[in-house]
Enzyme design. Structure first.
Site, short mmCIF file in Angstrom:
data_model
loop_
_atom_site.label_atom_id
_atom_site.label_comp_id
_atom_site.label_asym_id
_atom_site.label_seq_id
_atom_site.Cartn_x
_atom_site.Cartn_y
_atom_site.Cartn_z
N TYR A 75 2.16 -25.00 -49.95
CA TYR A 75 1.09 -24.00 -49.87
C TYR A 75 -0.30 -24.61 -49.68
O TYR A 75 -1.29 -23.88 -49.67
CB TYR A 75 1.03 -23.10 -51.12
CG TYR A 75 2.15 -22.11 -51.32
CD1 TYR A 75 3.47 -22.51 -51.40
CD2 TYR A 75 1.89 -20.74 -51.49
CE1 TYR A 75 4.50 -21.61 -51.64
CE2 TYR A 75 2.90 -19.83 -51.73
CZ TYR A 75 4.21 -20.27 -51.81
OH TYR A 75 5.21 -19.37 -52.04
N HIS A 89 5.33 -14.29 -56.27
CA HIS A 89 6.63 -14.87 -55.86
C HIS A 89 7.70 -14.35 -56.80
O HIS A 89 7.42 -14.06 -57.97
CB HIS A 89 6.56 -16.40 -55.96
CG HIS A 89 7.65 -17.10 -55.19
ND1 HIS A 89 8.97 -17.12 -55.61
CD2 HIS A 89 7.62 -17.81 -54.03
CE1 HIS A 89 9.69 -17.81 -54.74
NE2 HIS A 89 8.91 -18.24 -53.76
N GLY A 90 8.93 -14.27 -56.34
CA GLY A 90 10.05 -13.92 -57.21
C GLY A 90 10.20 -14.98 -58.29
O GLY A 90 10.00 -16.17 -58.01
N ASP A 91 10.56 -14.57 -59.50
CA ASP A 91 10.58 -15.56 -60.59
C ASP A 91 11.74 -16.55 -60.49
O ASP A 91 11.86 -17.46 -61.31
CB ASP A 91 10.55 -14.88 -61.96
CG ASP A 91 11.79 -14.03 -62.22
OD1 ASP A 91 12.67 -13.96 -61.32
OD2 ASP A 91 11.88 -13.43 -63.30
N THR A 122 14.95 -9.59 -57.76
CA THR A 122 15.78 -8.39 -57.63
C THR A 122 17.25 -8.78 -57.48
O THR A 122 17.66 -9.28 -56.42
CB THR A 122 15.34 -7.57 -56.38
OG1 THR A 122 13.94 -7.40 -56.43
CG2 THR A 122 16.06 -6.23 -56.31
N ASP A 205 41.24 -46.68 -38.12
CA ASP A 205 40.37 -45.96 -37.17
C ASP A 205 40.67 -46.41 -35.73
O ASP A 205 39.88 -47.12 -35.11
CB ASP A 205 38.91 -46.27 -37.58
CG ASP A 205 37.88 -45.57 -36.70
OD1 ASP A 205 38.24 -44.59 -36.03
OD2 ASP A 205 36.72 -46.03 -36.69
C1 SPV Z 1 32.39 -43.60 -37.20
O1 SPV Z 1 31.75 -43.21 -38.19
O2 SPV Z 1 33.60 -43.45 -37.11
C2 SPV Z 1 31.70 -44.28 -36.09
C3 SPV Z 1 30.46 -45.01 -36.37
O3 SPV Z 1 32.19 -44.23 -35.01
S1 SPV Z 1 30.92 -46.66 -36.62
O4 SPV Z 1 31.87 -46.70 -37.71
O5 SPV Z 1 29.71 -47.41 -36.94
O6 SPV Z 1 31.52 -47.16 -35.39
MG MG Z 2 34.18 -43.59 -34.98
#
Ligand code: SPV
Ligand code: MG
Length: 432
Positions: A75, A89-91, A122, A205
């Site tokens: 603000y 303002h709402g409490d 409310t 992965d």
């Molecule tokens: C993931 O998070 O799977 C990525 C990013 O691809 S990294 O692990 O840095 O490749």
């Molecule tokens: Mg990845």
């Protein structure tokens, strides 16, 4: 006539807001502040209408004498300009994250004798119905999908945290803190990481977790959240398959897919050159991007091209050549990755890319180069910062240590101090 001020950060007016105006009117001439988009986002309230539309809406309420834009959630701008006698303002702002804002406003007003009027919040069936509807609307695919593009235009840097389950999605959705500047802050979006999604399933992965399973993870997350999703699409697979992935992701309400310019067996980038990885040619990858863009049905969805040249030690010039080629082929953003601790090569890439391309969004994943702040990255033209794996990496050691200690002591008493109380875990998830 006294000056009365109240700030609204809503797209929909319900009985609660009308009650605030009715109360405010009793004290004098009522000005309503419309909280700016940028600040509304930081307060976790994503706008579904424009600032102009919201101002128009507030102007139409009986009893409102003036409407102004408030561009500081604390603000300060309004208090300095308007010097209201009362802030109404709402409490409900006496508790939770907004409490800090209330305390700040109270101090500012006290400097010249201004006062806060807390109006009882409310709690009614119709008010909670409006709030619930608004939240559900934000979670719908058509709203969620476009939110990433909107955010890029609204906030200096889009902050993204990984999520790989409903629970981690909820953490990203709901975590709000009071930052150093006294303002509230939160994450803007979620990253469905291939690393964390695979790890949660106990798999490596390497694009082993199939798309059906990855989509199931997305659905687990979308069921309980509203924030936009960036999907880690690995290599995108065969172009013939990628076009279907694009359509599915759009349908699920995902905002963007990031695909990396590798082919063959993909391994995680953070292995760098320790494992055999093959980069696709510029031509091959441009073709995949162009096919994805052609398949896409909505205007909102983004296909972001991820460049692995620095990871694979192919040099800065190769990375830049690819970035320009991929943007030329239709990529809606460029992700540049590095596994160096020093952010220098990322900064150099961004500066050089921005010399000729001022607009294509740049995405970075500072897992290794973690000393650089979001603001510094933004100064070099970065638009999106992804924290790709930190939730998984913090949870795993904590869980492993607990498992070891229970085995060690043949009971759970020794680990109890670091556990969430049972009362909290059973009430963590709200029932509808
Ligand atoms: C993931 O998070 O799977 C990525 C990013 O691809 S990294 O692990 O840095 O490749
Ligand atoms: Mg990845």
């Amino acid at each position: 006539m006294k000056t009365v001020y109240t700030c609204f950060c809503t797209d929909v007016i319900h009985d609660g807001h009308l009650n605030i105006i009715k109360n405010a009117k009793e004290y004098g001439c009522v000005t309503v502040g419309c909280l700016s988009d940028r600040e509304m986002i930081r307060c976790t309230k994503f706008p579904t209408t424009t600032e102009a539309e919201r101002m128009e809406l507030y102007r139409s309420i009986d009893g409102v004498d003036d409407v102004i834009l408030q561009d500081d959630m604390l603000y300060d701008d309004v208090i300095e300009k308007l010097r209201p006698d009362y802030v109404v303002h709402g409490d409900n702002w006496k508790d939770g994250a907004e409490r800090a804002v209330r305390e700040h406003v109270e101090k500012k007003l006290a400097e010249y004798g201004g006062q806060i009027i807390d109006v009882p919040y409310t709690f009614s069936e119709s008010v909670s119905k409006v709030d619930r509807r608004l939240k559900e609307k934000l979670g719908m695919p058509e709203y969620r999908r476009k939110r990433l593009r909107q955010l890029i235009g609204m906030t200096p840097v889009v902050k993204v945290m990984e999520a790989h389950s409903g629970l981690t999605g909820l953490i990203v959705e709901k975590t709000v803190i009071e930052g150093e500047d006294g303002k509230l802050d939160q994450f803007d979006a979620m990253w469905v990481s291939s690393l964390c999604d695979s790890t949660a399933k106990g798999k490596p992965d390497i694009e082993l977790v199939d798309m059906t399973s990855r989509f199931r993870t997305i659905e687990d997350i979308t069921e309980v959240t509203t924030k936009p999703i960036i999907f880690d699409g690995d290599t995108g697979g065969l172009t013939e398959h990628f076009v279907y992935t694009v359509r599915s992701l759009e349908r699920l309400g995902v905002s963007a897919v990031i695909i990396e310019d590798k082919k063959g067996l993909k391994k995680n980038s953070l292995f760098g050159t320790e494992v055999e990885q093959t980069q696709a040619t510029i031509g091959e990858f441009c073709e995949k991007i162009a096919a994805g863009k052609k398949a896409q049905l909505t205007d909102d969805f983004m296909i972001i091209a991820r460049i692995e040249s620095l990871i694979l030690e192919k040099g800065m010039d190769d990375a830049l050549e690819r970035a320009h080629a991929f943007a030329g082929a239709g990529a809606d953003g460029i992700m540049i990755h590095s596994r160096k601790k020093d952010p220098a090569e990322i900064v150099e890439f961004c500066d050089r890319f921005r010399q000729t391309d001022k607009t294509t969004p740049i995405v970075v994943v500072p897992s290794s180069f973690n000393v650089i702040t979001e603001a510094e990255l933004a100064k070099h033209g970065v638009n999106i910062v992804i924290y790709a794996n930190q939730l998984t990496r913090s949870a795993f050691p904590a869980m492993q240590k607990t498992a070891e200690d229970i085995l060690r002591y043949h009971r759970a008493k020794e680990v109890d101090d670091r556990l969430m109380p049972i009362k909290e875990i059973i009430t963590l998830i709200d029932e509808i």
